[in-house]
Design a protein around this motif. Structure first.
Motif, PDB file in Angstrom:
ATOM      1  N   SER A  81      51.781 -62.910  17.517  1.00 21.16           N
ATOM      2  CA  SER A  81      51.349 -64.444  17.488  1.00 21.16           C
ATOM      3  C   SER A  81      52.801 -64.093  17.745  1.00 21.16           C
ATOM      4  CB  SER A  81      51.053 -65.463  16.946  1.00 21.16           C
ATOM      5  OG  SER A  81      52.322 -66.843  17.516  1.00 21.16           O
ATOM      6  N   ALA A  82      53.418 -64.922  18.940  1.00 19.83           N
ATOM      7  CA  ALA A  82      54.593 -64.931  19.649  1.00 19.83           C
ATOM      8  C   ALA A  82      55.297 -65.589  18.672  1.00 19.83           C
ATOM      9  CB  ALA A  82      55.256 -65.130  20.723  1.00 19.83           C
ATOM     10  N   ASP A 103      50.727 -65.596  23.408  1.00 18.47           N
ATOM     11  CA  ASP A 103      51.199 -67.179  23.212  1.00 18.47           C
ATOM     12  C   ASP A 103      50.388 -68.518  22.592  1.00 18.47           C
ATOM     13  OD1 ASP A 103      53.231 -69.233  24.057  1.00 18.47           O
ATOM     14  OD2 ASP A 103      52.324 -69.672  25.807  1.00 18.47           O
ATOM     15  N   THR A 104      51.238 -69.058  22.301  1.00 15.95           N
ATOM     16  CA  THR A 104      49.903 -69.906  21.162  1.00 15.95           C
ATOM     17  C   THR A 104      49.261 -70.946  22.087  1.00 15.95           C
ATOM     18  OG1 THR A 104      51.537 -71.630  21.237  1.00 15.95           O
ATOM     19  CG2 THR A 104      51.376 -69.867  18.912  1.00 15.95           C
ATOM     20  N   TYR A 346      59.316 -72.311  14.635  1.00 18.50           N
ATOM     21  CA  TYR A 346      60.155 -70.675  14.132  1.00 18.50           C
ATOM     22  C   TYR A 346      60.602 -71.032  15.622  1.00 18.50           C
ATOM     23  CZ  TYR A 346      58.348 -69.875   9.795  1.00 18.50           C
ATOM     24  OH  TYR A 346      58.247 -69.576   8.449  1.00 18.50           O
ATOM     25  N   LYS A 347      61.656 -70.298  15.915  1.00 15.65           N
ATOM     26  CA  LYS A 347      62.226 -70.107  16.991  1.00 15.65           C
ATOM     27  C   LYS A 347      61.341 -68.827  17.748  1.00 15.65           C
ATOM     28  CE  LYS A 347      66.121 -68.640  18.971  1.00 15.65           C
ATOM     29  NZ  LYS A 347      68.317 -67.850  18.564  1.00 15.65           N
ATOM     30  N   PRO A 348      60.766 -68.912  18.612  1.00  8.63           N
ATOM     31  CA  PRO A 348      59.878 -67.728  18.756  1.00  8.63           C
ATOM     32  C   PRO A 348      60.435 -66.478  18.967  1.00  8.63           C
ATOM     33  CG  PRO A 348      58.898 -70.154  20.694  1.00  8.63           C
ATOM     34  CD  PRO A 348      60.592 -69.468  19.743  1.00  8.63           C
ATOM     35  N   LEU A 349      59.366 -65.420  18.756  1.00  5.82           N
ATOM     36  CA  LEU A 349      60.677 -64.123  18.991  1.00  5.82           C
ATOM     37  C   LEU A 349      60.992 -63.246  19.892  1.00  5.82           C
ATOM     38  CD1 LEU A 349      57.817 -62.396  16.401  1.00  5.82           C
ATOM     39  CD2 LEU A 349      59.757 -63.569  15.722  1.00  5.82           C
ATOM     40  N   PHE A 360      60.580 -57.859  25.226  1.00  2.00           N
ATOM     41  CA  PHE A 360      59.443 -59.113  25.210  1.00  2.00           C
ATOM     42  C   PHE A 360      60.259 -60.525  26.519  1.00  2.00           C
ATOM     43  CE2 PHE A 360      57.907 -57.247  21.370  1.00  2.00           C
ATOM     44  CZ  PHE A 360      56.429 -57.018  21.708  1.00  2.00           C
ATOM     45  N   ASP A 361      60.051 -60.775  26.799  1.00  2.00           N
ATOM     46  CA  ASP A 361      60.339 -62.370  27.701  1.00  2.00           C
ATOM     47  C   ASP A 361      60.605 -63.742  27.073  1.00  2.00           C
ATOM     48  OD1 ASP A 361      62.099 -63.658  29.556  1.00  2.00           O
ATOM     49  OD2 ASP A 361      61.830 -62.453  30.861  1.00  2.00           O
ATOM     50  N   ILE A 362      60.745 -64.592  26.824  1.00  2.00           N
ATOM     51  CA  ILE A 362      60.391 -65.912  26.271  1.00  2.00           C
ATOM     52  C   ILE A 362      59.756 -66.550  27.427  1.00  2.00           C
ATOM     53  CG2 ILE A 362      62.665 -67.285  27.307  1.00  2.00           C
ATOM     54  CD1 ILE A 362      60.302 -67.933  24.017  1.00  2.00           C
ATOM     55  N   LYS A 363      59.949 -65.854  28.570  1.00  2.00           N
ATOM     56  CA  LYS A 363      59.304 -66.612  30.038  1.00  2.00           C
ATOM     57  C   LYS A 363      57.420 -66.837  29.905  1.00  2.00           C
ATOM     58  CE  LYS A 363      63.186 -66.875  32.589  1.00  2.00           C
ATOM     59  NZ  LYS A 363      64.273 -66.431  34.279  1.00  2.00           N
TER      60      LYS A 363
END
Length: 415
Positions: A81-82, A103-104, A346-349, A360-363
């Motif tokens: 999981s991210a 993603d979740t 959490y702050k996503p990885l 990896f890109d949070i977008k």
């Protein structure tokens, strides 16, 4: 407002029983891996309902050693999981495998299982689900995926061949004592790694335990022995075995690692485990008090207790609808001004430098970001008195209602 209290976020719950047991360990002359570690392992197997357990110096070590036992490494892929702490994912990088983040689900701590299924390839060797906050994942769905994808699986060693499918290596760091359909977490995944870090429900200061389901055709004793080799430089005898008269001789079977648990740590764990049922019950009581206070305000929280599972009650995660990350941070600061320490889990990885550097890109993880953006974790631990719980409730209600009212007014005005 009542007099200001100071409420720490997650202090260890240490009684005189733990202190006395540590003192006895010190007086015994045996302070590294020895009889207390072996006894803690035995009691954990009884508690979880498995044949063997191995205690190491952290959950991270347990998770990494599981991947190494499985022979997972370069050329392999592992899905997780991210939305988790770095330890879940970093172990994949430690062994040289390729990390796949998914993603979740919307408004959920759980991985998007459809995305997990799509991410499976012929290179996939393991999935690492995360029992975040102590709430068990949907293990039925996870096993459905790995069984449906059996035809893609290409085993690389005898254990992988005996399992015959993608391996479920669960991050159960938060979930010691949780249950899924009446079964103890730790007996459900193929391998489960628990944390006994200072902030966890049950602590050994640092430390963790690895449990596993018996694999047909593979000896539990052989797995345990290999874990001992991995955790003690590949040495064929641990220090306890070498103390037997004339038994100094040993071999180095491999250039391995050093991540064993000590008897001092195990001494804490032994007494914590005796107290643990009452500690779990206290956590449940606090969660129920929080739920009763916050749900009527529209504050969102994951369900800890349902007909299908029982959480370990590790974290009390809240979400304030409609607030921005900046407003979330304001609330955290305002709670701190009133003496209440809160946190974010959490702050996503993909938001961290190390994982951005991996590409990896949070977008690409909008659901994980949306959950993080308005998440605040409140104190939940067994050092809280009823008065402390009442104080946290009062302060949070008083602060958050401003933001909820403002959000509602903005919505009404725009309508």
């Amino acid at each position: 407002m009542v007099d200001k209290k100071v409420i720490p976020f997650s202090p260890p719950d240490i009684s005189e029983a733990e202190i006395n047991e540590v003192a006895e360990a010190l007086r015994s002359g045996w302070i590294t891996t020895g009889p207390r570690v072996k006894e803690l392992e035995r009691r954990i197997t009884d508690y979880i309902g498995v044949k063997k357990a191995c205690c190491l110096n952290s959950q991270t070590a347990c998770a990494e050693m599981a991947l190494r036992i499985l022979g997972i490494g370069e050329g392999d892929e592992v899905i997780t999981s991210a939305y988790t702490y770095t330890a879940t994912a970093s172990v994949v990088c430690h062994v040289g495998a390729k990390l796949i983040l998914v993603d979740t689900q919307p408004d959920s701590l759980e991985m998007d299982y459809d995305a997990v299924e799509k991410a499976v390839s012929a290179k996939t060797k393991a999935i690492i689900p995360v029992d975040l906050a102590g709430i068990p994942c949907d293990y039925d769905r996870i096993y459905e995926i790995v069984n449906r994808k059996k035809s893609l699986f290409q085993p690389a060693n005898d254990i992988q061949k005996a399992i015959g499918r993608i391996v479920v290596c669960s991050d159960t760091a938060h979930a010691f004592g949780a249950k899924w359909h009446g079964r103890m977490v730790g007996s459900i995944a193929d391998f489960s790694s628990f944390s006994f870090h200072a902030v966890k429900n049950l602590t050994t200061a640092e430390g963790g335990a690895l449990t596993w389901r018996t694999i047909p055709g593979i000896s539990d004793e052989d797995i345990y022995h290999q874990l001992q080799l991995f955790s003690l430089h590949g040495q064929s005898k641990d220090a306890l075995a070498k103390t037997k008269l004339g038994a100094w001789e040993y071999d180095i079977a491999g250039t391995y690692y050093k991540c064993n648990m000590t008897d001092i740590m195990a001494a804490i764990g032994l007494k914590q485990l005796e107290r643990y049922p009452a500690m779990l019950q206290r956590r449940k009581e606090i969660i129920e008090k929080y739920d009763a206070a916050f749900h009527p305000l529209g504050i969102q929280t994951p369900e800890h207790y349902t007909d299908f599972y029982e959480s370990s009650g590790h974290l009390y995660i809240t979400r304030v609808p409609g607030i921005t990350p900046e407003q979330r941070n304001e609330i955290i600061c305002r709670m701190a001004e009133r003496g209440v320490a809160t946190n974010v889990h959490y702050k996503p990885l993909p938001m961290h430098t190390a994982y951005r550097n991996l590409g990896f890109d949070i977008k690409d993880y909008p659901n994980a970001y949306a959950y993080f953006a308005n998440e605040i974790t409140l104190p939940l631990h067994t050092c809280l008195s009823d008065a402390d719980v009442g104080y946290v409730v009062e302060q949070y209600q008083d602060i958050v209602k401003d933001y909820i009212i403002e959000d509602c007014e903005v919505g009404a005005a725009s309508a």
